[in-house]
Design a protein around this motif. Sequence first.
Motif, PDB file in Angstrom:
ATOM      1  N   ARG A 181      -2.485  -5.881  14.059  1.00  0.00           N
ATOM      2  CA  ARG A 181      -2.187  -7.128  14.767  1.00  0.00           C
ATOM      3  C   ARG A 181      -1.597  -6.884  16.145  1.00  0.00           C
ATOM      4  O   ARG A 181      -1.687  -7.749  17.009  1.00  0.00           O
ATOM      5  N   PRO A 239      -9.004  -4.495   5.573  1.00  0.00           N
ATOM      6  CA  PRO A 239      -7.627  -4.625   6.079  1.00  0.00           C
ATOM      7  C   PRO A 239      -7.275  -6.044   6.519  1.00  0.00           C
ATOM      8  O   PRO A 239      -6.148  -6.276   6.943  1.00  0.00           O
ATOM      9  N   PHE A 268       0.815  -1.216   0.000  1.00  0.00           N
ATOM     10  CA  PHE A 268       0.000   0.000   0.000  1.00  0.00           C
ATOM     11  C   PHE A 268       0.852   1.270   0.000  1.00  0.00           C
ATOM     12  O   PHE A 268       0.388   2.314  -0.472  1.00  0.00           O
ATOM     13  N   ALA A 315      -0.130   2.240  12.448  1.00  0.00           N
ATOM     14  CA  ALA A 315      -0.191   1.127  13.408  1.00  0.00           C
ATOM     15  C   ALA A 315      -0.557  -0.146  12.668  1.00  0.00           C
ATOM     16  O   ALA A 315      -1.304  -0.123  11.685  1.00  0.00           O
ATOM     17  N   PHE A 352     -12.691  -1.818   6.636  1.00  0.00           N
ATOM     18  CA  PHE A 352     -12.970  -2.031   5.214  1.00  0.00           C
ATOM     19  C   PHE A 352     -11.702  -2.578   4.541  1.00  0.00           C
ATOM     20  O   PHE A 352     -10.771  -1.826   4.235  1.00  0.00           O
ATOM     21  N   GLY A 356      -7.256   0.226   9.051  1.00  0.00           N
ATOM     22  CA  GLY A 356      -6.847   0.077   7.652  1.00  0.00           C
ATOM     23  C   GLY A 356      -7.479   1.199   6.852  1.00  0.00           C
ATOM     24  O   GLY A 356      -8.119   0.980   5.825  1.00  0.00           O
ATOM     25  N   CYS A 357      -7.244   2.442   7.317  1.00  0.00           N
ATOM     26  CA  CYS A 357      -8.000   3.606   6.824  1.00  0.00           C
ATOM     27  C   CYS A 357      -7.620   4.003   5.401  1.00  0.00           C
ATOM     28  O   CYS A 357      -8.330   4.784   4.771  1.00  0.00           O
ATOM     29  N   GLY A 358      -6.487   3.482   4.885  1.00  0.00           N
ATOM     30  CA  GLY A 358      -6.097   3.869   3.532  1.00  0.00           C
ATOM     31  C   GLY A 358      -5.904   5.364   3.427  1.00  0.00           C
ATOM     32  O   GLY A 358      -5.358   6.010   4.341  1.00  0.00           O
ATOM     33  N   GLN A 365     -19.878   0.729  -0.484  1.00  0.00           N
ATOM     34  CA  GLN A 365     -19.132   1.204   0.681  1.00  0.00           C
ATOM     35  C   GLN A 365     -19.732   2.532   1.174  1.00  0.00           C
ATOM     36  O   GLN A 365     -19.911   2.740   2.371  1.00  0.00           O
ATOM     37  N   ARG A 417     -10.235   8.428   2.299  1.00  0.00           N
ATOM     38  CA  ARG A 417     -11.417   8.622   1.448  1.00  0.00           C
ATOM     39  C   ARG A 417     -11.886   7.289   0.913  1.00  0.00           C
ATOM     40  O   ARG A 417     -11.040   6.523   0.417  1.00  0.00           O
ATOM     41  N   PRO A 418     -13.180   6.992   0.969  1.00  0.00           N
ATOM     42  CA  PRO A 418     -14.227   7.890   1.450  1.00  0.00           C
ATOM     43  C   PRO A 418     -14.528   7.765   2.951  1.00  0.00           C
ATOM     44  O   PRO A 418     -15.273   8.580   3.494  1.00  0.00           O
ATOM     45  N   MET A 471       0.013   5.771   3.202  1.00  0.00           N
ATOM     46  CA  MET A 471      -1.439   5.953   3.275  1.00  0.00           C
ATOM     47  C   MET A 471      -1.794   6.938   4.386  1.00  0.00           C
ATOM     48  O   MET A 471      -2.662   7.808   4.213  1.00  0.00           O
ATOM     49  N   ASP A 496      -3.417   2.809  10.067  1.00  0.00           N
ATOM     50  CA  ASP A 496      -3.021   2.022   8.905  1.00  0.00           C
ATOM     51  C   ASP A 496      -1.549   1.653   9.053  1.00  0.00           C
ATOM     52  O   ASP A 496      -0.754   2.435   9.581  1.00  0.00           O
ATOM     53  N   TYR A 549      -5.021   3.280  -5.225  1.00  0.00           N
ATOM     54  CA  TYR A 549      -6.056   2.431  -4.625  1.00  0.00           C
ATOM     55  C   TYR A 549      -7.383   3.203  -4.556  1.00  0.00           C
ATOM     56  O   TYR A 549      -8.433   2.691  -4.974  1.00  0.00           O
TER      57      TYR A 549
HETATM   58  C1  LIG Z   1      -7.633  -2.542   0.509  1.00  0.00           C
HETATM   59  S1  LIG Z   1      -7.098  -1.148   1.406  1.00  0.00           S
HETATM   60  C2  LIG Z   1      -8.617  -0.383   1.931  1.00  0.00           C
HETATM   61  C3  LIG Z   1      -8.449   1.019   2.408  1.00  0.00           C
HETATM   62  C4  LIG Z   1      -9.716   1.639   3.010  1.00  0.00           C
HETATM   63  N1  LIG Z   1     -10.179   0.919   4.180  1.00  0.00           N
HETATM   64  C5  LIG Z   1     -10.807   1.671   1.972  1.00  0.00           C
HETATM   65  O1  LIG Z   1     -11.668   0.797   1.985  1.00  0.00           O
HETATM   66  O2  LIG Z   1     -10.799   2.567   1.126  1.00  0.00           O
HETATM   67  C6  LIG Z   1      -6.556  -1.967   2.886  1.00  0.00           C
HETATM   68  C7  LIG Z   1      -5.806  -1.057   3.835  1.00  0.00           C
HETATM   69  O3  LIG Z   1      -5.545  -1.791   5.024  1.00  0.00           O
HETATM   70  C8  LIG Z   1      -4.208  -1.557   5.412  1.00  0.00           C
HETATM   71  N2  LIG Z   1      -3.739  -2.718   6.173  1.00  0.00           N
HETATM   72  C9  LIG Z   1      -3.489  -3.965   5.711  1.00  0.00           C
HETATM   73  N3  LIG Z   1      -3.015  -4.742   6.698  1.00  0.00           N
HETATM   74  C10 LIG Z   1      -2.975  -3.962   7.816  1.00  0.00           C
HETATM   75  C11 LIG Z   1      -2.559  -4.184   9.161  1.00  0.00           C
HETATM   76  N4  LIG Z   1      -2.060  -5.365   9.553  1.00  0.00           N
HETATM   77  N5  LIG Z   1      -2.672  -3.169  10.057  1.00  0.00           N
HETATM   78  C12 LIG Z   1      -3.148  -1.958   9.657  1.00  0.00           C
HETATM   79  N6  LIG Z   1      -3.530  -1.676   8.387  1.00  0.00           N
HETATM   80  C13 LIG Z   1      -3.450  -2.675   7.486  1.00  0.00           C
HETATM   81  C14 LIG Z   1      -3.455  -1.345   4.104  1.00  0.00           C
HETATM   82  O4  LIG Z   1      -2.228  -0.656   4.291  1.00  0.00           O
HETATM   83  C15 LIG Z   1      -4.474  -0.589   3.280  1.00  0.00           C
HETATM   84  O5  LIG Z   1      -4.343   0.796   3.399  1.00  0.00           O
END
Ligand SMILES: C[S@@+](CC[C@H](N)C(=O)[O-])C[C@H]1O[C@@H](n2cnc3c(N)ncnc32)[C@H](O)[C@@H]1O
Length: 206
Positions: free
Chosen positions: A93, A110, A9, A90, A108, A47-49, A26, A52-53, A74, A69, A16
């Motif tokens: 896990r 993660p 990411f 963060a 969403f 996993g806020c990316g 969503q 947005r949104p 991101m 995230d 993304y």
């Molecule tokens: C597919 S993207 C979705 C982003 C956002 N939630 C959205 O729906 O637009 C997944 C996100 O989860 C984060 N992510 C994946 N594994 C993670 C972890 N172990 N801890 C925190 N964030 C994580 C990624 O870095 C990425 O930004």
Amino acid sequence: MGLSAAEAFDALGKDYETAFAGLTAQRDELDWLVTELSEGARVLDVGCGTGRPTAETLAAAGLDVTGVDVSPRMVDIARTQVPGARFEVADLRTLTFPAGSWDAVVAFFPLLQLTRAEIDAALAKFAGWLAPGGIFLLATVPADIENVEVEFMGKPVTVSSYPREVYRERLAGLGLRVVREQVIEFRPDHPGAAPEHDLFMAARKP
Ligand SMILES: C[S@@+](CC[C@H](N)C(=O)[O-])C[C@H]1O[C@@H](n2cnc3c(N)ncnc32)[C@H](O)[C@@H]1O
């Protein structure tokens, strides 16, 4: 072995957000969540990316939003795009909060790059973090897969998930009541992303 989530990411960044901008389900789930929460409710976006949104919509609705995230890039983008929310780097896990800290936890997509054992542990933590009456809102790709190597938007990643029924069972087993769910088909706007099924599931803590 695929890239870590942070590596994948950090490389994808805004691409993304652009690829998934058409994921109207969503936005529908976010609109629903807003109707269920009171002004100032504490929401954790895991996993806020890019912010947005999700964080942007929830903060604009008057909710108190914190996004986390594992990808520093991101989080940088989210801080710039959504000044009305807080963001921290963060790994979910190892993240901890006191029981009952959040009125809603939104996750969403993660969980896909976790192992199944890590998915189970994450769901249990999220349930514990909810205040009474709080809502957990999950999105993922429902599938009976474990440690499968795939290419996502041109990046090699290792993914695991469960079928829809297993998520329902897991949440019920954690004492949450599933109040809403849907599976939709979506084609991301990116040449390296295949059409996918997405599960949205909401569950309430009694
Ligand atoms: C597919 S993207 C979705 C982003 C956002 N939630 C959205 O729906 O637009 C997944 C996100 O989860 C984060 N992510 C994946 N594994 C993670 C972890 N172990 N801890 C925190 N964030 C994580 C990624 O870095 C990425 O930004």
